[in-house]
Design a protein around this motif. Sequence first.
Motif, PDB file in Angstrom:
ATOM      1  N   ALA A  50      -0.310  -0.755  -9.870  1.00  0.00           N
ATOM      2  CA  ALA A  50       0.886  -0.059  -9.679  1.00  0.00           C
ATOM      3  C   ALA A  50       1.890  -0.489 -10.648  1.00  0.00           C
ATOM      4  CB  ALA A  50       1.340   0.096  -8.309  1.00  0.00           C
ATOM      5  N   ILE A  51       2.874   0.171 -11.399  1.00  0.00           N
ATOM      6  CA  ILE A  51       4.093  -0.502 -12.022  1.00  0.00           C
ATOM      7  C   ILE A  51       5.354   0.089 -11.634  1.00  0.00           C
ATOM      8  CG2 ILE A  51       3.405   1.414 -13.718  1.00  0.00           C
ATOM      9  CD1 ILE A  51       3.973  -0.704 -15.991  1.00  0.00           C
ATOM     10  N   SER A  52       6.343  -0.628 -11.831  1.00  0.00           N
ATOM     11  CA  SER A  52       7.592  -0.134 -11.477  1.00  0.00           C
ATOM     12  C   SER A  52       8.193   0.712 -12.359  1.00  0.00           C
ATOM     13  CB  SER A  52       8.526  -1.512 -11.166  1.00  0.00           C
ATOM     14  OG  SER A  52       8.549  -2.003 -12.598  1.00  0.00           O
ATOM     15  N   TRP A  53       9.220   1.426 -12.107  1.00  0.00           N
ATOM     16  CA  TRP A  53       9.722   2.425 -13.016  1.00  0.00           C
ATOM     17  C   TRP A  53      10.308   1.544 -14.344  1.00  0.00           C
ATOM     18  CZ3 TRP A  53      14.968   2.918 -14.667  1.00  0.00           C
ATOM     19  CH2 TRP A  53      15.871   2.035 -14.139  1.00  0.00           C
ATOM     20  N   THR A  54      10.710   0.522 -14.292  1.00  0.00           N
ATOM     21  CA  THR A  54      11.080  -0.363 -15.557  1.00  0.00           C
ATOM     22  C   THR A  54      10.038  -0.807 -16.194  1.00  0.00           C
ATOM     23  OG1 THR A  54      11.250  -2.421 -14.505  1.00  0.00           O
ATOM     24  CG2 THR A  54      13.319  -1.053 -14.329  1.00  0.00           C
ATOM     25  N   TYR A  94     -10.900   8.333 -10.324  1.00  0.00           N
ATOM     26  CA  TYR A  94      -9.578   7.515 -10.658  1.00  0.00           C
ATOM     27  C   TYR A  94      -8.385   8.502 -10.403  1.00  0.00           C
ATOM     28  CZ  TYR A  94     -11.981   3.476 -11.758  1.00  0.00           C
ATOM     29  OH  TYR A  94     -12.725   2.162 -11.674  1.00  0.00           O
ATOM     30  N   TYR A  95      -7.657   8.186  -9.550  1.00  0.00           N
ATOM     31  CA  TYR A  95      -6.462   9.073  -9.326  1.00  0.00           C
ATOM     32  C   TYR A  95      -5.051   8.463  -9.658  1.00  0.00           C
ATOM     33  CZ  TYR A  95      -9.439  11.710  -6.055  1.00  0.00           C
ATOM     34  OH  TYR A  95     -10.721  12.369  -5.792  1.00  0.00           O
ATOM     35  N   CYS A  96      -4.377   9.431 -10.182  1.00  0.00           N
ATOM     36  CA  CYS A  96      -2.878   8.898 -10.698  1.00  0.00           C
ATOM     37  C   CYS A  96      -2.105   9.246  -9.545  1.00  0.00           C
ATOM     38  CB  CYS A  96      -2.191   9.416 -11.862  1.00  0.00           C
ATOM     39  SG  CYS A  96      -0.938   9.306 -12.254  1.00  0.00           S
ATOM     40  N   ALA A  97      -0.967   8.606  -9.086  1.00  0.00           N
ATOM     41  CA  ALA A  97       0.000   8.874  -7.911  1.00  0.00           C
ATOM     42  C   ALA A  97       1.208   8.391  -8.438  1.00  0.00           C
ATOM     43  CB  ALA A  97      -0.589   8.245  -6.621  1.00  0.00           C
ATOM     44  N   ARG A  98       2.334   9.315  -7.806  1.00  0.00           N
ATOM     45  CA  ARG A  98       3.705   8.808  -7.844  1.00  0.00           C
ATOM     46  C   ARG A  98       4.243   8.163  -6.496  1.00  0.00           C
ATOM     47  NH1 ARG A  98       8.830  12.516  -8.280  1.00  0.00           N
ATOM     48  NH2 ARG A  98       9.003  11.809  -5.960  1.00  0.00           N
ATOM     49  N   HIS A  99       4.794   7.095  -6.783  1.00  0.00           N
ATOM     50  CA  HIS A  99       5.440   6.472  -5.233  1.00  0.00           C
ATOM     51  C   HIS A  99       6.564   7.250  -4.837  1.00  0.00           C
ATOM     52  CE1 HIS A  99       7.217   3.202  -3.066  1.00  0.00           C
ATOM     53  NE2 HIS A  99       5.905   2.559  -3.031  1.00  0.00           N
ATOM     54  N   ARG A 100       6.988   7.140  -3.676  1.00  0.00           N
ATOM     55  CA  ARG A 100       8.064   7.754  -3.013  1.00  0.00           C
ATOM     56  C   ARG A 100       9.183   7.215  -3.379  1.00  0.00           C
ATOM     57  NH1 ARG A 100       6.190  10.570   1.429  1.00  0.00           N
ATOM     58  NH2 ARG A 100       4.127  10.126   2.320  1.00  0.00           N
ATOM     59  N   GLY A 101       9.210   5.829  -3.815  1.00  0.00           N
ATOM     60  CA  GLY A 101      10.330   5.217  -4.397  1.00  0.00           C
ATOM     61  C   GLY A 101      10.174   4.338  -5.459  1.00  0.00           C
ATOM     62  N   SER A 102      10.593   3.012  -5.381  1.00  0.00           N
ATOM     63  CA  SER A 102      10.771   2.003  -6.267  1.00  0.00           C
ATOM     64  C   SER A 102       9.818   0.868  -6.010  1.00  0.00           C
ATOM     65  CB  SER A 102      12.317   1.620  -6.613  1.00  0.00           C
ATOM     66  OG  SER A 102      12.772   1.272  -5.556  1.00  0.00           O
ATOM     67  N   GLY A 103       9.399   0.709  -4.840  1.00  0.00           N
ATOM     68  CA  GLY A 103       8.310  -0.342  -4.762  1.00  0.00           C
ATOM     69  C   GLY A 103       6.985  -0.268  -5.475  1.00  0.00           C
ATOM     70  N   VAL A 104       6.217  -1.285  -5.307  1.00  0.00           N
ATOM     71  CA  VAL A 104       4.934  -1.356  -5.881  1.00  0.00           C
ATOM     72  C   VAL A 104       3.761  -1.614  -4.908  1.00  0.00           C
ATOM     73  CG1 VAL A 104       5.692  -2.049  -8.283  1.00  0.00           C
ATOM     74  CG2 VAL A 104       5.290  -3.738  -6.477  1.00  0.00           C
ATOM     75  N   SER A 105       4.234  -0.712  -3.900  1.00  0.00           N
ATOM     76  CA  SER A 105       3.141  -1.032  -2.677  1.00  0.00           C
ATOM     77  C   SER A 105       1.818  -0.558  -3.026  1.00  0.00           C
ATOM     78  CB  SER A 105       3.441  -0.053  -1.597  1.00  0.00           C
ATOM     79  OG  SER A 105       2.508  -0.123  -0.611  1.00  0.00           O
ATOM     80  N   SER A 106       0.755  -1.157  -2.461  1.00  0.00           N
ATOM     81  CA  SER A 106      -0.530  -0.764  -2.697  1.00  0.00           C
ATOM     82  C   SER A 106      -1.175   0.208  -1.687  1.00  0.00           C
ATOM     83  CB  SER A 106      -1.565  -1.852  -2.660  1.00  0.00           C
ATOM     84  OG  SER A 106      -1.638  -2.608  -1.294  1.00  0.00           O
ATOM     85  N   ALA A 107      -0.269   0.729  -0.541  1.00  0.00           N
ATOM     86  CA  ALA A 107      -0.707   1.748   0.427  1.00  0.00           C
ATOM     87  C   ALA A 107      -0.689   2.820   0.077  1.00  0.00           C
ATOM     88  CB  ALA A 107       0.352   1.391   1.536  1.00  0.00           C
ATOM     89  N   THR A 108      -1.668   3.805   0.458  1.00  0.00           N
ATOM     90  CA  THR A 108      -1.821   5.294  -0.161  1.00  0.00           C
ATOM     91  C   THR A 108      -0.700   5.859   0.474  1.00  0.00           C
ATOM     92  OG1 THR A 108      -3.448   5.765   1.821  1.00  0.00           O
ATOM     93  CG2 THR A 108      -4.336   5.081  -0.544  1.00  0.00           C
TER      94      THR A 108
END
Length: 124
Positions: A50-54, A94-108
């Motif tokens: 995962a990578i943060s928005w910055t 391999y899947y790309c996904a967008r996080h609900r917010g700004s964390g870098v969680s590993s949880a689906t």
Amino acid sequence: QVQLVESGGGLVQAGGSLRLSCAASGRPFSTYTMGWFRQAPGKEREFVAAISWTGGTTNYADSLKGRFTISKDNAKNTVYLQMNSLKPEDTAVYYCARHRGSGVSSATSSYNYWGQGTQVTVSS
């Protein structure tokens, strides 16, 4: 509506490299964490990176550190996954996904938008 489209998968020999891309459209891309997951046949979907928005914070599955690199280009609304020294056990969709917010969680469960996936097959 957010759309995520992965590309770059394919068949590669063990030891080779691939670069996956994920193009995002819809709501602003740059303010959300983006992630990569993978799912092998008969197995659960697992976190890759995962990578943060910055782009300043990244998170990797421990087993993949040093071989995989995640990056993003906010100007192109695209996130990348560079995969080196590939092994047969890296074979998966391999899947790309967008996080609900700004964390870098590993949880689906932390990700609410998913692409359709791209197949990566590593031959021995």
